[in-house]
Write an enzyme that holds these catalytic residues in place. Structure first.
Site, PDB file in Angstrom:
ATOM      1  CG  ASN A 161      80.919  33.040  27.453  1.00  0.00           C
ATOM      2  OD1 ASN A 161      80.950  34.273  27.505  1.00  0.00           O
ATOM      3  ND2 ASN A 161      82.010  32.294  27.520  1.00  0.00           N
ATOM      4  CE  LYS A 163      83.270  31.997  24.168  1.00  0.00           C
ATOM      5  NZ  LYS A 163      84.134  31.014  23.543  1.00  0.00           N
ATOM      6  CG  HIS A 190      85.718  30.855  29.350  1.00  0.00           C
ATOM      7  ND1 HIS A 190      86.565  30.948  28.275  1.00  0.00           N
ATOM      8  CD2 HIS A 190      84.573  30.290  28.890  1.00  0.00           C
ATOM      9  CE1 HIS A 190      85.960  30.447  27.208  1.00  0.00           C
ATOM     10  NE2 HIS A 190      84.743  30.044  27.557  1.00  0.00           N
ATOM     11  CD  GLU A 201      87.333  32.120  24.852  1.00  0.00           C
ATOM     12  OE1 GLU A 201      86.600  33.040  25.244  1.00  0.00           O
ATOM     13  OE2 GLU A 201      86.935  31.214  24.076  1.00  0.00           O
ATOM     14  CD  GLU A 242      83.004  26.235  28.494  1.00  0.00           C
ATOM     15  OE1 GLU A 242      81.978  26.391  27.823  1.00  0.00           O
ATOM     16  OE2 GLU A 242      83.836  27.133  28.668  1.00  0.00           O
ATOM     17  N   GLY A 259      84.773  26.835  20.285  1.00  0.00           N
ATOM     18  CA  GLY A 259      84.867  27.672  19.091  1.00  0.00           C
ATOM     19  C   GLY A 259      85.467  26.960  17.885  1.00  0.00           C
ATOM     20  CB  SER A 286      81.583  23.128  19.165  1.00  0.00           C
ATOM     21  OG  SER A 286      82.770  23.862  18.885  1.00  0.00           O
TER      22      SER A 286
END
Ligand code: PGA
Length: 257
Positions: free
Chosen positions: A13, A15, A99, A101, A171, A177, A217
Site C-alpha cells: 500500500n 498510500k 483502510h 485512514e 490492521e 505507521g 508496521s
C-alpha cells in the site's frame, strides 16, 4: 483446505507516496523478483494516477494491481471519486477497502465500506477488506467486538462462492505507521477470531479459502514471526513497501511459512 493451500499475499500500500520515476524503479525491482518467485502473490497499490502506468510496467508478470479505495457507483456526479469500472479499465484486479485512514481520517462508515465491498465483488474486483481496532478499543478489551462489527457491516449482503475470493486485512490502528507492530501471537489471536467468524457467517469452506493478511508496521525484521502464524496468510505493507531494500526481503519471507 488448510494453510498450505492458501497462497500467501504480499500487498504493498503505497498510500499517497512516490513520484512516477521512483515508482517505476520500485516496480522494476519487484518485477525482477516476481520472475524468480513462485508461491507468493504480489499486489501493488499505487495512487490512482499511477494505476494505468503501473499496469503497463507489470504486464506479463504475475504481479496484481490494486486501487487504494473506490466509490460504489459506476458513474455519475461524484466529484473526486473513482468507480469500479474505471479501476477495471485501469488494469486493477484488487481494491483496498475500509483502510483505517479512510475510516478514521476521512470518516468512512461501516455501512459505506459494505457498499463498496458489494460493488467491488459485483465488478469482479477482489476486495481487500481492512478491519482493526484503535488503541483505546484494544485497551478496553473491545478488539474482537470492533472487528466483528466491521466484518458484519463490510460483508453484509455478500454471499456465495465469490466470498471465498475475498481478502481480509487485520490492521490494528495503533500499529499503522507507528513502528509498533502486533506480536505474532496477538495477530494470530485476532486472525483466528476472524476465520472463526467467517466460518460461522459464511461456512467452513469460505473461511478456509479467504486470505487474512496482517498490516501495521511490517518490516524485514518482523515478517518471519508474523508469517509463521497459522492464520496469517500474508501482509499489507505501508511504509516498508516504498523501498526495494525493505519490500524485497518481506516478499521473499512471505513464502517461508
Ligand atoms: P504501515 O502501513 O506498514 O506503514 O504501518 C500499513 C497500512 O496502513 O496498510
Amino acid at each position: 483446505m488448510n494453510q498450505a493451500s492458501r497462497t500467501p499475499v504480499a500487498a504493498c500500500n503505497w498510500k499517497m507516496n512516490l513520484s512516477r520515476d521512483a515508482a517505476r524503479k520500485l516496480v522494476d525491482a519487484v518485477r525482477n523478483l516476481d520472475y524468480q518467485l513462485q508461491g507468493v502473490e504480489i499486489v501493488l497499490a499505487p495512487p490512482y494516477v499511477l494505476l494505468p502506468l503501473a499496469a503497463d510496467w507489470i504486464s506479463g508478470s504475475g504481479i496484481r494491481l490494486a486501487a487504494q479505495n473506490m466509490h460504489w457507483e459506476e458513474k455519475g456526479a461524484f466529484t473526486g471519486e473513482v468507480s469500479p469500472l474505471m479501476l477495471r479499465e485501469a488494469g486493477c484486479s484488487h481494491v483496498i477497502l475500509g483502510h483505517s485512514e479512510r475510516r478514521h481520517v476521512f470518516g468512512e462508515s461501516d455501512e459505506q465500506v459494505g457498499r463498496k465491498v458489494r460493488s467491488a465483488l459485483a465488478h469482479e474486483l477482489v476486495p481487500i477488506l481492512c478491519v482493526g481496532e484503535k488503541l483505546g478499543e484494544r485497551e478496553a478489551g473491545e478488539t474482537t467486538r470492533v472487528v466483528e462489527r466491521q466484518l458484519a457491516a463490510g460483508l453484509a449482503g455478500v454471499g456465495g462462492a465469490e466470498t471465498g475470493g475475498l481478502v481480509v486485512a487485520y490492521e490494528p490502528v495503533w500499529a499503522i505507521g507507528t513502528g509498533r507492530n502486533a506480536s505474532g501471537q496477538d495477530a494470530q489471536e485476532v486472525h483466528r477470531f476472524i476465520r472463526a467468524w467467517l466460518a460461522k457467517a459464511h461456512g467452513a469452506d469460505v473461511a478456509d479459502r479467504v486470505r487474512i493478511l496482517y498490516g501495521g508496521s511490517v518490516t524485514p525484521a518482523n515478517i518471519a514471526e508474523l508469517i509463521s502464524q497459522k492464520d496469517v496468510d500474508g501482509t499489507l505493507v505501508g511504509g516498508a513497501s516504498l523501498k526495494a531494500d525493505t519490500i524485497i526481503p518481506i516478499i521473499k519471507s512471505s513464502m517461508k511459512r
